[in-house]
Write a protein that holds these residues in place. Structure first.
Motif, PDB file in Angstrom:
ATOM      1  N   GLU A  81       0.834  -1.208   0.000  1.00  0.00           N
ATOM      2  CA  GLU A  81       0.000   0.000   0.000  1.00  0.00           C
ATOM      3  C   GLU A  81       0.866   1.255   0.000  1.00  0.00           C
ATOM      4  O   GLU A  81       0.566   2.240  -0.678  1.00  0.00           O
ATOM      5  N   LEU A  82       1.970   1.202   0.748  1.00  0.00           N
ATOM      6  CA  LEU A  82       2.887   2.345   0.776  1.00  0.00           C
ATOM      7  C   LEU A  82       3.550   2.522  -0.589  1.00  0.00           C
ATOM      8  O   LEU A  82       3.733   3.653  -1.052  1.00  0.00           O
ATOM      9  N   GLU A  83       3.902   1.425  -1.234  1.00  0.00           N
ATOM     10  CA  GLU A  83       4.493   1.518  -2.573  1.00  0.00           C
ATOM     11  C   GLU A  83       3.527   2.189  -3.542  1.00  0.00           C
ATOM     12  O   GLU A  83       3.921   3.038  -4.353  1.00  0.00           O
ATOM     13  N   TYR A  84       2.227   1.826  -3.482  1.00  0.00           N
ATOM     14  CA  TYR A  84       1.230   2.448  -4.363  1.00  0.00           C
ATOM     15  C   TYR A  84       1.148   3.952  -4.094  1.00  0.00           C
ATOM     16  O   TYR A  84       1.044   4.762  -5.023  1.00  0.00           O
ATOM     17  N   CYS A  85       1.206   4.333  -2.820  1.00  0.00           N
ATOM     18  CA  CYS A  85       1.116   5.756  -2.480  1.00  0.00           C
ATOM     19  C   CYS A  85       2.345   6.520  -2.963  1.00  0.00           C
ATOM     20  O   CYS A  85       2.234   7.646  -3.452  1.00  0.00           O
ATOM     21  N   LEU A  86       3.515   5.918  -2.837  1.00  0.00           N
ATOM     22  CA  LEU A  86       4.752   6.558  -3.309  1.00  0.00           C
ATOM     23  C   LEU A  86       4.712   6.742  -4.824  1.00  0.00           C
ATOM     24  O   LEU A  86       5.162   7.774  -5.349  1.00  0.00           O
ATOM     25  N   GLN A  87       4.160   5.768  -5.539  1.00  0.00           N
ATOM     26  CA  GLN A  87       4.017   5.899  -6.984  1.00  0.00           C
ATOM     27  C   GLN A  87       2.976   6.961  -7.326  1.00  0.00           C
ATOM     28  O   GLN A  87       3.101   7.663  -8.335  1.00  0.00           O
ATOM     29  N   ALA A  88       1.983   7.115  -6.465  1.00  0.00           N
ATOM     30  CA  ALA A  88       0.982   8.166  -6.672  1.00  0.00           C
ATOM     31  C   ALA A  88       1.605   9.548  -6.508  1.00  0.00           C
ATOM     32  O   ALA A  88       1.229  10.492  -7.220  1.00  0.00           O
ATOM     33  N   ILE A  89       2.553   9.689  -5.575  1.00  0.00           N
ATOM     34  CA  ILE A  89       3.258  10.964  -5.417  1.00  0.00           C
ATOM     35  C   ILE A  89       3.946  11.330  -6.722  1.00  0.00           C
ATOM     36  O   ILE A  89       3.922  12.482  -7.168  1.00  0.00           O
ATOM     37  N   ARG A  90       4.547  10.330  -7.354  1.00  0.00           N
ATOM     38  CA  ARG A  90       5.229  10.582  -8.634  1.00  0.00           C
ATOM     39  C   ARG A  90       4.228  10.870  -9.745  1.00  0.00           C
ATOM     40  O   ARG A  90       4.601  11.374 -10.811  1.00  0.00           O
ATOM     41  N   GLY A  91       2.949  10.524  -9.519  1.00  0.00           N
ATOM     42  CA  GLY A  91       1.917  10.801 -10.509  1.00  0.00           C
ATOM     43  C   GLY A  91       1.357  12.206 -10.419  1.00  0.00           C
ATOM     44  O   GLY A  91       0.625  12.648 -11.313  1.00  0.00           O
ATOM     45  N   LEU A  92       1.674  12.920  -9.330  1.00  0.00           N
ATOM     46  CA  LEU A  92       1.243  14.316  -9.206  1.00  0.00           C
ATOM     47  C   LEU A  92       2.079  15.194 -10.123  1.00  0.00           C
ATOM     48  O   LEU A  92       3.277  14.958 -10.308  1.00  0.00           O
ATOM     49  N   THR A  93       1.482  16.211 -10.690  1.00  0.00           N
ATOM     50  CA  THR A  93       2.252  17.159 -11.501  1.00  0.00           C
ATOM     51  C   THR A  93       3.048  18.084 -10.581  1.00  0.00           C
ATOM     52  O   THR A  93       2.771  18.176  -9.372  1.00  0.00           O
ATOM     53  N   ALA A  94       4.015  18.775 -11.152  1.00  0.00           N
ATOM     54  CA  ALA A  94       4.808  19.718 -10.368  1.00  0.00           C
ATOM     55  C   ALA A  94       3.912  20.788  -9.754  1.00  0.00           C
ATOM     56  O   ALA A  94       4.122  21.215  -8.610  1.00  0.00           O
ATOM     57  N   ASP A  95       2.889  21.228 -10.513  1.00  0.00           N
ATOM     58  CA  ASP A  95       1.971  22.248 -10.001  1.00  0.00           C
ATOM     59  C   ASP A  95       1.114  21.719  -8.851  1.00  0.00           C
ATOM     60  O   ASP A  95       0.612  22.500  -8.035  1.00  0.00           O
ATOM     61  N   GLU A  96       0.933  20.396  -8.783  1.00  0.00           N
ATOM     62  CA  GLU A  96       0.190  19.809  -7.668  1.00  0.00           C
ATOM     63  C   GLU A  96       1.093  19.581  -6.465  1.00  0.00           C
ATOM     64  O   GLU A  96       0.643  19.643  -5.316  1.00  0.00           O
ATOM     65  N   VAL A  97       2.375  19.319  -6.711  1.00  0.00           N
ATOM     66  CA  VAL A  97       3.321  19.089  -5.615  1.00  0.00           C
ATOM     67  C   VAL A  97       3.596  20.382  -4.850  1.00  0.00           C
ATOM     68  O   VAL A  97       3.612  20.395  -3.613  1.00  0.00           O
ATOM     69  N   LYS A  98       3.789  21.465  -5.563  1.00  0.00           N
ATOM     70  CA  LYS A  98       4.234  22.717  -4.930  1.00  0.00           C
ATOM     71  C   LYS A  98       3.300  23.215  -3.827  1.00  0.00           C
ATOM     72  O   LYS A  98       3.761  23.514  -2.721  1.00  0.00           O
ATOM     73  N   PRO A  99       1.987  23.326  -4.046  1.00  0.00           N
ATOM     74  CA  PRO A  99       1.138  23.830  -2.951  1.00  0.00           C
ATOM     75  C   PRO A  99       0.985  22.836  -1.792  1.00  0.00           C
ATOM     76  O   PRO A  99       0.599  23.228  -0.695  1.00  0.00           O
ATOM     77  N   ASN A 100       1.307  21.571  -2.055  1.00  0.00           N
ATOM     78  CA  ASN A 100       1.208  20.545  -1.007  1.00  0.00           C
ATOM     79  C   ASN A 100       2.589  20.105  -0.525  1.00  0.00           C
ATOM     80  O   ASN A 100       2.734  19.054   0.094  1.00  0.00           O
ATOM     81  N   SER A 101       3.580  20.929  -0.808  1.00  0.00           N
ATOM     82  CA  SER A 101       4.975  20.557  -0.549  1.00  0.00           C
ATOM     83  C   SER A 101       5.241  20.169   0.902  1.00  0.00           C
ATOM     84  O   SER A 101       5.811  19.117   1.191  1.00  0.00           O
ATOM     85  N   LYS A 102       4.813  21.024   1.831  1.00  0.00           N
ATOM     86  CA  LYS A 102       5.103  20.759   3.240  1.00  0.00           C
ATOM     87  C   LYS A 102       4.466  19.452   3.690  1.00  0.00           C
ATOM     88  O   LYS A 102       5.109  18.637   4.371  1.00  0.00           O
ATOM     89  N   TYR A 103       3.225  19.217   3.301  1.00  0.00           N
ATOM     90  CA  TYR A 103       2.511  17.995   3.696  1.00  0.00           C
ATOM     91  C   TYR A 103       3.196  16.748   3.125  1.00  0.00           C
ATOM     92  O   TYR A 103       3.427  15.769   3.840  1.00  0.00           O
ATOM     93  N   ILE A 104       3.548  16.798   1.843  1.00  0.00           N
ATOM     94  CA  ILE A 104       4.179  15.640   1.198  1.00  0.00           C
ATOM     95  C   ILE A 104       5.563  15.391   1.772  1.00  0.00           C
ATOM     96  O   ILE A 104       5.962  14.242   2.006  1.00  0.00           O
ATOM     97  N   ARG A 105       6.318  16.460   2.026  1.00  0.00           N
ATOM     98  CA  ARG A 105       7.666  16.288   2.600  1.00  0.00           C
ATOM     99  C   ARG A 105       7.599  15.676   3.996  1.00  0.00           C
ATOM    100  O   ARG A 105       8.453  14.865   4.367  1.00  0.00           O
ATOM    101  N   GLU A 106       6.594  16.050   4.761  1.00  0.00           N
ATOM    102  CA  GLU A 106       6.434  15.467   6.110  1.00  0.00           C
ATOM    103  C   GLU A 106       6.119  13.976   6.028  1.00  0.00           C
ATOM    104  O   GLU A 106       6.639  13.170   6.812  1.00  0.00           O
ATOM    105  N   LEU A 107       5.256  13.603   5.081  1.00  0.00           N
ATOM    106  CA  LEU A 107       4.951  12.186   4.884  1.00  0.00           C
ATOM    107  C   LEU A 107       6.216  11.407   4.512  1.00  0.00           C
ATOM    108  O   LEU A 107       6.516  10.356   5.079  1.00  0.00           O
TER     109      LEU A 107
END
Length: 413
Positions: free
Chosen positions: A350-376
C-alpha cells in the motif's frame, strides 16, 4: 539468455546457505580480478530466466548484511566490498550479488570451508571459472601493489616538499600522537576509536567505525600543556544517504551544499535528491556537471548522476487509467494526497502504491502541497528505509527525487 557466464558474470538457479562457500570463493575471485555479479534465478543448461520464488526468494530477501559481512571477513582478508539487491523482470524476481574489485589485492583465504575454500589460497576469476590464481595474474597483482606503494611514497614526499620539512608532521593513527620539528601534541585517546581518516567522499557502511571528515585546523587550547589538556578538533560527520535525503526534506540550510552533491557519487544509487543542493550552491547545471566530472569515484553512480543532470529526465510517473487493482489504488492515493488525507501509517505494498501516486502528481500539484508531502516522506523514510526491501526502498528514493525535481529543478539553469 544471450549472455554466457564470463569473467564478471555467474548464474545460479537458486540461493541457499549450504552453497555459501561457493559464493564466497566466486566473490574472492571477483575481488582479485575486476569485480562482477552473481545472479540468482537463472537456470543452468540452458540458461533461462526462472527467477526466485517461494522459500528460495524469502531466503534471499532475508539475508542479514551483518551476517553476510561476518562470513566474508571470517574467511578472507583484506575486506571484500559487496552490494546486494533484488531485480524484477517480466514478473520474476532475481537476486544480484555484486562484488567490487578490491582496492588492496590480493584477497587471501584465511579459513578453510568445506571443499571450496582452503586457507592461504588466492582465487581469481577466469572466463566463467573461479579457481586458484595462476602465476601471471599473481605477478601482475604484486607488481601493481608495488607500483601503488611507490606512488604513495612519492606523493608523501611531494607533499612534505611542498609544505616544507619544518612545517610537516606525522600523525600516528594508533597512538594519536602528531610529531614534527616544531614539537608534538596528542589527540585524546577517547576520540581515536571514533575517527577514521579517509579520502574525501569515501565512506564505508560495513567497517564499523563512523567515517568523519575533518575540517579546518587542529589547534591546541590556549595555555594547554601536552599530556594534561585535551586538544580541540573541529569536525563534521561524514555525509551519507540519510543526510542527503533529510536535509532536502527538511530544507536545511546546509553549509557546504556542493559536498552533498559530490557525495552522491559514492552512494549506492544516483536516485537521490540533488537539485535542492544545486540551488543552494548557486552553481549552474553545467558547472555542477563539471564539478562531478572532476570527482574521482570508481562507482557507476557518478556517471548515472551526470546523465540525470544532462538529460533532464525526471521521476514523474503517469498514473494508469486502467481498471486493475493497482491502477485503482494509485488513483485513490493521488486524490488523498491532493486533499491531504493520506494515512501516515501505510506499510508494504500500500505504501508503494502511495509513493508511486506521489510521482503521478504534476509539479503544479506538488508545490502547494509541498510541506505535507515532505512530512509524509520524512516520516516514511525514517521509519522504513533502513530495513526496507529493495522495491520499497527504490520507490521511496524515486518519490523523494520527484518532489525534489518538482520543487527545485526549475530554479537550476
Amino acid at each position: 539468455m544471450i549472455s554466457r557466464e564470463s569473467s564478471s558474470l555467474e548464474f545460479k538457479e537458486s540461493f541457499g546457505w549450504a552453497s555459501l562457500p561457493k559464493y564466497l570463493k566466486t566473490s574472492a575471485a571477483y575481488a582479485n580480478a575486476k569485480g562482477g555479479y552473481i545472479v540468482f534465478g537463472i537456470a543452468n543448461k540452458p540458461h533461462r530466466l526462472c527467477g526466485l520464488s517461494g522459500p528460495n526468494l524469502k531466503l534471499f530477501e532475508d539475508i542479514d548484511p551483518e551476517k553476510m559481512s561476518h562470513n566474508f571477513n571470517e574467511h578472507f582478508a583484506p575486506e571484500i566490498e559487496w552490494t546486494i539487491q533484488e531485480y524484477e523482470l517480466q514478473g520474476k524476481v532475481f537476486g544480484l550479488l555484486y562484488i567490487h574489485e578490491a582496492k588492496d589485492k590480493p584477497v587471501v583465504c584465511t579459513k578453510d570451508a568445506g571443499k571450496e575454500l582452503k586457507e592461504s589460497d588466492i582465487y581469481y576469476r577466469y572466463r566463467g571459472r573461479s579457481e586458484r590464481i595462476k602465476y601471471p595474474e599473481l605477478r601482475a597483482i604484486l607488481e601493481a601493489k608495488r607500483e601503488t606503494e611507490q606512488r604513495l611514497w612519492m606523493q608523501h614526499l611531494e607533499n612534505i616538499a611542498r609544505i616544507g620539512v619544518r612545517e610537516a608532521g606525522i600523525f600516528d593513527l594508533h597512538t594519536g600522537s602528531v610529531t614534527g620539528s616544531g614539537g608534538s601534541f596528542l589527540i585524546d585517546e577517547s576520540l581515536l576509536s571514533q575517527l577514521s581518516f579517509i579520502k574525501e567522499g569515501e565512506f564505508s557502511e560495513v567497517k564499523g567505525k563512523p567515517a568523519l571528515k575533518l575540517i579546518g585546523h587542529v589547534e591546541p587550547l590556549a595555555g594547554s600543556v601536552i599530556g594534561t589538556t585535551k586538544k580541540q578538533i573541529v569536525k563534521t560527520k561524514g555525509i551519507r544517504t540519510a543526510d542527503i535525503v533529510l536535509s532536502t526534506l527538511n530544507q536545511d540550510n546546509v553549509p557546504e551544499p556542493d559536498e552533498y552533491i559530490k557525495q552522491i557519487c559514492f552512494e549506492s544509487t544516483a536516485f537521490l535528491p540533488v537539485y535542492y543542493f544545486i540551488k543552494k550552491s548557486g552553481m549552474t547545471l553545467d558547472k555542477t556537471v563539471e564539478v562531478l566530472e572532476g570527482v574521482v569515484s570508481r562507482s557507476a553512480t557518478r556517471g548515472k548522476l551526470i546523465e540525470r543532470l544532462k538529460s533532464g529526465n525526471t521521476q514523474e510517473l503517469a498514473i494508469p487509467n486502467g481498471s486493475t487493482a493497482a491502477a485503482t489504488k494509485k488513483r485513490k492515493y493521488a486524490e488523498a494526497l491532493r486533499s491531504k488525507k493520506v494515512n501516515a501509517g501505510l506499510t508494504g505494498k500500500e505504501l508503494e502504491y502511495c509513493l508511486q501516486a506521489i510521482r503521478g502528481l504534476t509539479a503544479d500539484e506538488v508545490k502547494p502541497n509541498s510541506k505535507y508531502i515532505r512530512e509524509l516522506l520524512r516520516n516514511w523514510f525514517n521509519k522504513h528505509y533502513a530495513s526496507a526491501k529493495s522495491p520499497l526502498a527504490d520507490n521511496l528514493r524515486r518519490a523523494i527525487c520527484w518532489v525534489d525535481e518538482a520543487l527545485n529543478m526549475g530554479d537550476c539553469k
